[in-house]
Motif scaffolding. Sequence first.
Motif, PDB file in Angstrom:
ATOM      1  N   ILE A 135      13.924   2.711  -7.396  1.00 47.96           N
ATOM      2  CA  ILE A 135      12.608   2.081  -7.454  1.00 47.96           C
ATOM      3  C   ILE A 135      11.966   2.201  -6.075  1.00 47.96           C
ATOM      4  N   PRO A 136      10.698   2.563  -6.033  1.00 45.63           N
ATOM      5  CA  PRO A 136      10.045   2.628  -4.728  1.00 45.63           C
ATOM      6  C   PRO A 136       9.778   1.231  -4.152  1.00 45.63           C
ATOM      7  N   PHE A 137       9.915   1.132  -2.853  1.00 49.74           N
ATOM      8  CA  PHE A 137       9.541  -0.105  -2.156  1.00 49.74           C
ATOM      9  C   PHE A 137       8.472   0.249  -1.132  1.00 49.74           C
TER      10      PHE A 137
ATOM     11  N   TYR B 274      -1.856   7.430  -8.638  1.00 46.30           N
ATOM     12  CA  TYR B 274      -0.848   8.372  -9.129  1.00 46.30           C
ATOM     13  C   TYR B 274       0.090   7.741 -10.150  1.00 46.30           C
ATOM     14  N   CYS B 275       0.171   6.430 -10.166  1.00 47.74           N
ATOM     15  CA  CYS B 275       1.154   5.796 -11.038  1.00 47.74           C
ATOM     16  C   CYS B 275       0.604   5.638 -12.450  1.00 47.74           C
ATOM     17  N   GLU B 276       1.142   6.440 -13.350  1.00 48.53           N
ATOM     18  CA  GLU B 276       0.701   6.415 -14.743  1.00 48.53           C
ATOM     19  C   GLU B 276       1.097   5.138 -15.465  1.00 48.53           C
ATOM     20  N   PHE B 277       2.067   4.434 -14.921  1.00 48.75           N
ATOM     21  CA  PHE B 277       2.644   3.302 -15.637  1.00 48.75           C
ATOM     22  C   PHE B 277       2.109   1.955 -15.139  1.00 48.75           C
ATOM     23  N   ASN B 278       1.117   2.013 -14.268  1.00 46.59           N
ATOM     24  CA  ASN B 278       0.532   0.780 -13.725  1.00 46.59           C
ATOM     25  C   ASN B 278       1.572  -0.119 -13.069  1.00 46.59           C
ATOM     26  N   ALA B 279       2.536   0.503 -12.413  1.00 43.52           N
ATOM     27  CA  ALA B 279       3.625  -0.282 -11.842  1.00 43.52           C
ATOM     28  C   ALA B 279       3.345  -0.724 -10.404  1.00 43.52           C
ATOM     29  N   ILE B 280       2.285  -0.189  -9.801  1.00 40.78           N
ATOM     30  CA  ILE B 280       2.042  -0.523  -8.391  1.00 40.78           C
ATOM     31  C   ILE B 280       0.812  -1.429  -8.265  1.00 40.78           C
ATOM     32  N   ILE B 281       0.997  -2.498  -7.522  1.00 47.05           N
ATOM     33  CA  ILE B 281      -0.077  -3.459  -7.298  1.00 47.05           C
ATOM     34  C   ILE B 281      -0.427  -3.411  -5.819  1.00 47.05           C
TER      35      ILE B 281
ATOM     36  N   GLU C 246       2.997  -3.923  -3.735  1.00 49.05           N
ATOM     37  CA  GLU C 246       4.302  -4.147  -4.327  1.00 49.05           C
ATOM     38  C   GLU C 246       4.465  -3.305  -5.587  1.00 49.05           C
ATOM     39  N   VAL C 247       5.718  -2.939  -5.861  1.00 43.10           N
ATOM     40  CA  VAL C 247       6.009  -2.213  -7.096  1.00 43.10           C
ATOM     41  C   VAL C 247       6.661  -3.196  -8.068  1.00 43.10           C
ATOM     42  N   SER C 248       6.260  -3.132  -9.317  1.00 36.19           N
ATOM     43  CA  SER C 248       6.890  -3.981 -10.330  1.00 36.19           C
ATOM     44  C   SER C 248       8.039  -3.188 -10.967  1.00 36.19           C
TER      45      SER C 248
ATOM     46  N   LEU D  83       8.124  -2.186 -14.656  1.00 45.94           N
ATOM     47  CA  LEU D  83       7.177  -1.214 -15.196  1.00 45.94           C
ATOM     48  C   LEU D  83       7.449   0.205 -14.691  1.00 45.94           C
ATOM     49  N   CYS D  84       8.164   0.303 -13.573  1.00 47.06           N
ATOM     50  CA  CYS D  84       8.360   1.614 -12.939  1.00 47.06           C
ATOM     51  C   CYS D  84       9.308   2.492 -13.734  1.00 47.06           C
ATOM     52  N   HIS D  85       8.951   3.769 -13.909  1.00 49.16           N
ATOM     53  CA  HIS D  85       9.801   4.731 -14.619  1.00 49.16           C
ATOM     54  C   HIS D  85      10.457   5.721 -13.665  1.00 49.16           C
ATOM     55  N   SER D  86      10.420   5.434 -12.377  1.00 47.37           N
ATOM     56  CA  SER D  86      11.075   6.286 -11.379  1.00 47.37           C
ATOM     57  C   SER D  86      10.628   7.745 -11.446  1.00 47.37           C
ATOM     58  N   CYS D  87       9.346   7.954 -11.632  1.00 47.17           N
ATOM     59  CA  CYS D  87       8.879   9.333 -11.732  1.00 47.17           C
ATOM     60  C   CYS D  87       8.715   9.978 -10.360  1.00 47.17           C
ATOM     61  N   GLY D  88       8.582   9.171  -9.322  1.00 45.76           N
ATOM     62  CA  GLY D  88       8.498   9.695  -7.963  1.00 45.76           C
ATOM     63  C   GLY D  88       7.097  10.089  -7.514  1.00 45.76           C
ATOM     64  N   ALA D  89       6.112   9.954  -8.395  1.00 45.57           N
ATOM     65  CA  ALA D  89       4.759  10.402  -8.047  1.00 45.57           C
ATOM     66  C   ALA D  89       4.190   9.663  -6.832  1.00 45.57           C
ATOM     67  N   CYS D  90       4.463   8.373  -6.725  1.00 42.90           N
ATOM     68  CA  CYS D  90       3.881   7.586  -5.637  1.00 42.90           C
ATOM     69  C   CYS D  90       4.424   8.015  -4.270  1.00 42.90           C
ATOM     70  N   LEU D  91       5.705   8.450  -4.257  1.00 41.64           N
ATOM     71  CA  LEU D  91       6.307   8.891  -2.988  1.00 41.64           C
ATOM     72  C   LEU D  91       5.545  10.086  -2.458  1.00 41.64           C
TER      73      LEU D  91
HETATM   74  S1  SF4 Z   1       7.977   6.021  -9.207  1.00 42.82           S
HETATM   75 FE1  SF4 Z   1       6.392   6.605 -10.688  1.00 42.82          FE
HETATM   76  S2  SF4 Z   1       6.376   4.891 -12.121  1.00 42.82           S
HETATM   77 FE2  SF4 Z   1       7.467   4.163 -10.325  1.00 42.82          FE
HETATM   78  S3  SF4 Z   1       5.912   3.185  -9.099  1.00 42.82           S
HETATM   79 FE3  SF4 Z   1       6.052   5.300  -8.390  1.00 42.82          FE
HETATM   80  S4  SF4 Z   1       4.491   6.385  -9.537  1.00 42.82           S
HETATM   81 FE4  SF4 Z   1       4.842   4.442 -10.589  1.00 42.82          FE
END
Ligand code: SF4
Lengths: 105, 292
Positions: free
Chosen positions: B66-68, B83-90, B99-101, B104-112
Amino acid sequence: MKIAITSTQNIPESTFDLRFGRASYFCIYNTENNSVEFIDNENINANSGAGIKAAEKVIELGVSRVISGDFGPKAKDLLDKFKIQMVMLDDDSQTISSIIKQLNK
Amino acid sequence: MPVKIAIASGKGGTGKTTVTVNLYHFMSKILNSKVQIADCDVEEPNASIFFEELESAKSKQVTQLIPFINTDTCTFCRKCVDYCEFNAIIVIPPAQFAEVSPSLCHSCGACLYACPEKAIIEQPNEIGQINTFNHGVDESFLIEGRLKIGSSMQTMVIKDLVKDDWINKEVILYDAPPGTSCSVVATITQANYIILVTEPTPFGLHDLKLMIDLVRKLNKPFGVIINKADEYSDTYTYLKEEGIEILAEIPFNIDYVKSYAQGSILKNIPSDIESVYTGITQKLKNKLIHHA
Ligand code: SF4
Ligand code: SF4
């Protein structure tokens, strides 16, 4: 103080929206100058996270109180973190202007 | 290669787990094979309650990266949010909040990738556990996935559970989660053969049809077990028209249902139930011999 009220349309005569994350609009009522503003809910059709995004939005707008039908656990946690008061109403026949009227009583 | 059989049903409460536990019992006995149960119903794994004298063996954490967000270096530009398709970042700029929830996070790595400030780092976050159980000398005859309460990463836990590294037997029985969601797909895509358990009622038939659609889409061979068999004929008519094999009809046996409630189904198995499972086991043996 600013108060967010979930609304089905973007006019004061609109009826109250029971949904928080999937409300159509957020009415932002400012008690200081008695102004209302309607904000589109961009995340109404989001697959996930609509509630938490709605909470993010109202926090960003600087509201101190939110009036809606119900709040999901993720939205609730975030609103709690920012000490925003959540008020639940269950009557969706009320209009936004009648809710504002009651606030001013 | 072990033979993998998934036991699934369109909804809960059709007796899927009882069928799995009985199949384990009869296949071990009749086929003289080593059989293993993988309880993939990760939200409510319950196969373990049907065995007495179970001994917990291994336990492993399933984690998700999970991203922090480090708010010291974050500039609250909200690029990651876009970038977060899952609305996991606030990210709330006026409050200097980011903060990342995890739920909701699917660990796609897009935010990194999105963050221009390198303010995001990944850290492991527990989403569940995989537990194995021994039964006397029968080592890890049962493995189960258990989702951490509050997590919605069912599929990730199942994917870890159905990995071959857990398998040490010749036949694996996957007890699939109820329904037709992604977690069911994650379970049954691994299987060589799928058993659909249904009850002969209008609702049961509706759910069964959904399941049949799904397994046909996945192009898997399958058969149906009718539990609590009775007179409701639409289920039979439908299966006949579609040319679907009925592997067995399990009669409704009230004493047996009571023993289910007490968690002791493998003791005092009534003779009618025994002959049904002996029949299923033979059929499965003929079908699956070429996989082994
Ligand atoms: S890893 Fe993907 S799903 Fe998780 S917070 Fe980043 S962009 Fe969103
Ligand atoms: S992209 Fe990076 S800097 Fe921008 S808000 Fe996200 S974490 Fe902060």
